[in-house]
Design a protein around this motif. Sequence first.
Motif, PDB file in Angstrom:
ATOM      1  N   MET A 115     -13.944   6.552   4.365  1.00 27.64           N
ATOM      2  CA  MET A 115     -15.300   6.162   3.956  1.00 27.64           C
ATOM      3  C   MET A 115     -15.576   7.216   3.189  1.00 27.64           C
ATOM      4  N   GLY A 116     -14.919   8.357   3.486  1.00 30.12           N
ATOM      5  CA  GLY A 116     -14.918   9.884   2.397  1.00 30.12           C
ATOM      6  C   GLY A 116     -14.955   9.538   1.437  1.00 30.12           C
ATOM      7  N   LYS A 117     -13.563   9.739   1.027  1.00 29.57           N
ATOM      8  CA  LYS A 117     -13.573   9.216  -1.086  1.00 29.57           C
ATOM      9  C   LYS A 117     -13.076   7.873  -1.279  1.00 29.57           C
ATOM     10  N   LYS A 118     -13.772   7.018  -0.606  1.00 27.79           N
ATOM     11  CA  LYS A 118     -13.707   5.673  -0.870  1.00 27.79           C
ATOM     12  C   LYS A 118     -12.871   4.528  -2.087  1.00 27.79           C
ATOM     13  N   PRO A 119     -11.840   4.273  -1.882  1.00 24.99           N
ATOM     14  CA  PRO A 119     -11.196   4.169  -3.164  1.00 24.99           C
ATOM     15  C   PRO A 119     -11.543   2.548  -3.652  1.00 24.99           C
ATOM     16  N   ASN A 120     -11.881   2.074  -5.001  1.00 26.58           N
ATOM     17  CA  ASN A 120     -12.330   0.706  -5.453  1.00 26.58           C
ATOM     18  C   ASN A 120     -11.903   0.029  -5.922  1.00 26.58           C
ATOM     19  N   THR A 121     -10.102   0.767  -6.154  1.00 30.23           N
ATOM     20  CA  THR A 121      -9.265  -0.804  -6.346  1.00 30.23           C
ATOM     21  C   THR A 121      -8.366  -1.199  -5.376  1.00 30.23           C
ATOM     22  N   ARG A 122      -7.869  -2.466  -5.425  1.00 34.32           N
ATOM     23  CA  ARG A 122      -6.896  -2.681  -3.925  1.00 34.32           C
ATOM     24  C   ARG A 122      -5.689  -1.704  -3.857  1.00 34.32           C
ATOM     25  N   ALA A 123      -5.183  -1.299  -5.066  1.00 29.84           N
ATOM     26  CA  ALA A 123      -3.984  -0.305  -5.384  1.00 29.84           C
ATOM     27  C   ALA A 123      -4.158   0.817  -4.878  1.00 29.84           C
ATOM     28  N   LYS A 124      -5.803   1.621  -5.256  1.00 29.35           N
ATOM     29  CA  LYS A 124      -5.698   2.930  -4.396  1.00 29.35           C
ATOM     30  C   LYS A 124      -6.332   2.670  -2.912  1.00 29.35           C
ATOM     31  N   LEU A 125      -6.956   1.918  -2.413  1.00 25.40           N
ATOM     32  CA  LEU A 125      -6.784   1.856  -0.919  1.00 25.40           C
ATOM     33  C   LEU A 125      -4.914   1.741  -0.366  1.00 25.40           C
ATOM     34  N   ASN A 126      -4.854   0.738  -1.109  1.00 24.10           N
ATOM     35  CA  ASN A 126      -2.845   0.551  -0.955  1.00 24.10           C
ATOM     36  C   ASN A 126      -2.392   2.322  -0.398  1.00 24.10           C
ATOM     37  N   GLU A 127      -2.414   2.616  -1.794  1.00 22.05           N
ATOM     38  CA  GLU A 127      -2.243   3.865  -1.866  1.00 22.05           C
ATOM     39  C   GLU A 127      -2.511   4.709  -0.672  1.00 22.05           C
ATOM     40  N   LYS A 128      -4.110   5.161  -0.277  1.00 25.24           N
ATOM     41  CA  LYS A 128      -4.753   6.264   0.710  1.00 25.24           C
ATOM     42  C   LYS A 128      -4.059   5.252   2.183  1.00 25.24           C
ATOM     43  N   VAL A 129      -3.630   3.958   2.778  1.00 28.74           N
ATOM     44  CA  VAL A 129      -3.116   3.615   3.300  1.00 28.74           C
ATOM     45  C   VAL A 129      -1.441   3.699   3.801  1.00 28.74           C
ATOM     46  N   GLU A 130      -0.741   4.230   2.971  1.00 27.39           N
ATOM     47  CA  GLU A 130       0.465   4.580   3.250  1.00 27.39           C
ATOM     48  C   GLU A 130       0.251   5.275   2.548  1.00 27.39           C
ATOM     49  N   ARG A 131      -0.130   6.033   2.838  1.00 27.20           N
ATOM     50  CA  ARG A 131      -0.393   7.963   2.760  1.00 27.20           C
ATOM     51  C   ARG A 131      -0.840   7.908   4.477  1.00 27.20           C
ATOM     52  N   TYR A 132      -1.577   7.018   4.657  1.00 27.36           N
ATOM     53  CA  TYR A 132      -1.744   7.596   6.022  1.00 27.36           C
ATOM     54  C   TYR A 132      -0.923   7.134   6.951  1.00 27.36           C
ATOM     55  N   LEU A 133      -0.255   6.314   6.731  1.00 25.84           N
ATOM     56  CA  LEU A 133       1.306   5.549   7.671  1.00 25.84           C
ATOM     57  C   LEU A 133       2.143   6.745   7.618  1.00 25.84           C
TER      58      LEU A 133
END
Length: 134
Positions: A115-133
């Motif tokens: 929610m803070g800095k929303k990713p705008n592509t699937r690739a950026k979403l994937n990057e954020k989720v992988e970093r979180y995991l």
Amino acid sequence: MTSLKLDEIFGCTYFPTTLDGNAGTWFKTHHPGNIYNFAQLKYLFLTESNFVQLRKYKGDSHSIIECKKKEGESVRDYFKRFINGTLDVPGHDEGLIVGAFTSGISPGPLSQNLMGKKPNTRAKLNEKVERYLR
């Protein structure tokens, strides 16, 4: 090479005997010599009206939005299920995918991060989720 040719002839000769029920009935409606290769057979099988129910369902934006994390499901498993589900949806919007994933997870550190800095592509979403995991 000769062995391969014999296997192909053998397979083509005995293939019809392996079909039963509706598939056997459908196959018998085609005249001998009208189907030239397996690709044509596959195309006919999938496009004939009798076998419409065998076609893979293509989702739509509603199927993306309705995909939620199940109780007890790990974030990794949910993310994999969510991304695989979006691959079947033609012409999807990247922003829709990010928003749907974010709304589908339980409130917590990952949802706050997204929610803070929303990713705008699937690739950026994937990057954020992988970093979180990690």
